[in-house]
Enzyme design. Structure first.
Site, mmCIF file in Angstrom:
data_model
loop_
_atom_site.group_PDB
_atom_site.id
_atom_site.type_symbol
_atom_site.label_atom_id
_atom_site.label_comp_id
_atom_site.label_asym_id
_atom_site.label_seq_id
_atom_site.Cartn_x
_atom_site.Cartn_y
_atom_site.Cartn_z
ATOM 1 N N GLN A 183 3.139 9.815 1.362
ATOM 2 C CA GLN A 183 4.402 9.085 1.273
ATOM 3 C C GLN A 183 5.211 9.430 0.024
ATOM 4 O OE1 GLN A 183 2.432 5.076 2.197
ATOM 5 N NE2 GLN A 183 4.434 4.942 3.185
ATOM 6 N N GLY A 207 0.846 -1.189 0.000
ATOM 7 C CA GLY A 207 0.000 0.000 0.000
ATOM 8 C C GLY A 207 0.879 1.236 0.000
ATOM 9 N N HIS A 253 -4.036 1.173 7.915
ATOM 10 C CA HIS A 253 -2.701 1.788 7.857
ATOM 11 C C HIS A 253 -2.685 2.931 6.830
ATOM 12 C CE1 HIS A 253 1.882 1.289 7.907
ATOM 13 N NE2 HIS A 253 1.675 2.068 6.870
ATOM 14 N N GLU A 254 -3.259 2.667 5.660
ATOM 15 C CA GLU A 254 -3.237 3.681 4.587
ATOM 16 C C GLU A 254 -4.197 4.836 4.869
ATOM 17 O OE1 GLU A 254 -0.764 3.472 2.692
ATOM 18 O OE2 GLU A 254 -0.290 1.393 3.168
ATOM 19 N N HIS A 296 -2.511 7.182 7.122
ATOM 20 C CA HIS A 296 -1.582 8.079 6.417
ATOM 21 C C HIS A 296 -2.318 9.320 5.903
ATOM 22 C CE1 HIS A 296 2.373 6.294 6.209
ATOM 23 N NE2 HIS A 296 1.934 5.139 5.750
ATOM 24 N N CYS A 334 6.263 0.069 7.496
ATOM 25 C CA CYS A 334 5.872 1.181 6.632
ATOM 26 C C CYS A 334 7.052 1.588 5.758
ATOM 27 C CB CYS A 334 5.432 2.352 7.513
ATOM 28 S SG CYS A 334 4.940 3.801 6.574
ATOM 29 N N LEU A 335 6.773 1.821 4.473
ATOM 30 C CA LEU A 335 7.828 2.231 3.544
ATOM 31 C C LEU A 335 8.465 3.560 3.976
ATOM 32 C CD1 LEU A 335 6.097 1.416 0.119
ATOM 33 C CD2 LEU A 335 7.751 0.021 1.378
HETATM 34 ZN ZN LIG Z 1 2.892 3.370 5.753
#
Ligand SMILES: [Zn+2]
Length: 162
Positions: free
Chosen positions: A51, A46, A130-131, A134, A88-89
């Site tokens: 991000q 995701g 999670h997304e 964000h 998380c990226l």
């Molecule tokens: Zn993330």
């Protein structure tokens, strides 16, 4: 194909409430395609607009067969509980166990601006939450108890050689 640079903790945009998506045009379609490219290149499941440095309520996801674009997402129902690894990226994929609801129902708009609802369980539900977080300026580490949050940040800083 355009892979964008991933914004990393503690950049300010990751902590800001995203602005609503209002234009459902070719530019949005290109942005979403870039977000998928960026997500796949980083081997994520995701990716949300903050991000890649954009203060927008938008995410893309491809997780356990659930592939979608979500503009202006909201979790409208959640139930049960699951405890599992999450990363998380934007935080160097440092994993931590996060407790979240087992099931989640998402309401969002697709790239054409059409509203939809989708209910999923398990890891895909975790990705929904999670997304969506964000898009609201929240990171998964905000769900952790203080000590564990500090451990994740310490490990992340070490890997980034701060
Ligand atoms: Zn993330």
């Amino acid at each position: 194909m355009a892979v964008r640079k991933i914004t990393e903790y503690p950049e300010a945009v990751l902590g800001q409430m995203g602005k609503p998506v209002t234009e459902f045009d070719g530019k949005l379609a290109t942005l979403c395609a870039d977000m998928f490219d960026t997500m796949y290149a980083a081997e994520g499941v995701g990716l949300a607009a903050p991000q890649i440095g954009l203060n927008l309520r938008l995410f893309v996801m491809d997780c356990e067969g659930v592939k979608l674009i979500a503009a202006n997402p909201e979790i409208i129902a959640a139930e049960g509980e699951q405890s599992g690894q999450e990363g998380c990226l934007s935080v160097g994929k440092v994993p931590a166990v996060v407790v979240r609801p087992q099931k989640a129902r998402l309401r969002a708009q697709n790239e054409k601006g059409e509203w939809f609802e989708r209910e999923v369980e398990g890891y895909a539900a975790r990705a929904f939450m999670h997304e969506t977080d964000h898009c609201d300026g929240k990171l998964f580490i905000d769900h952790l108890p203080k000590l564990r949050r500090e451990m994740v940040i310490r490990r992340y800083k070490k890997e980034k050689k701060w």
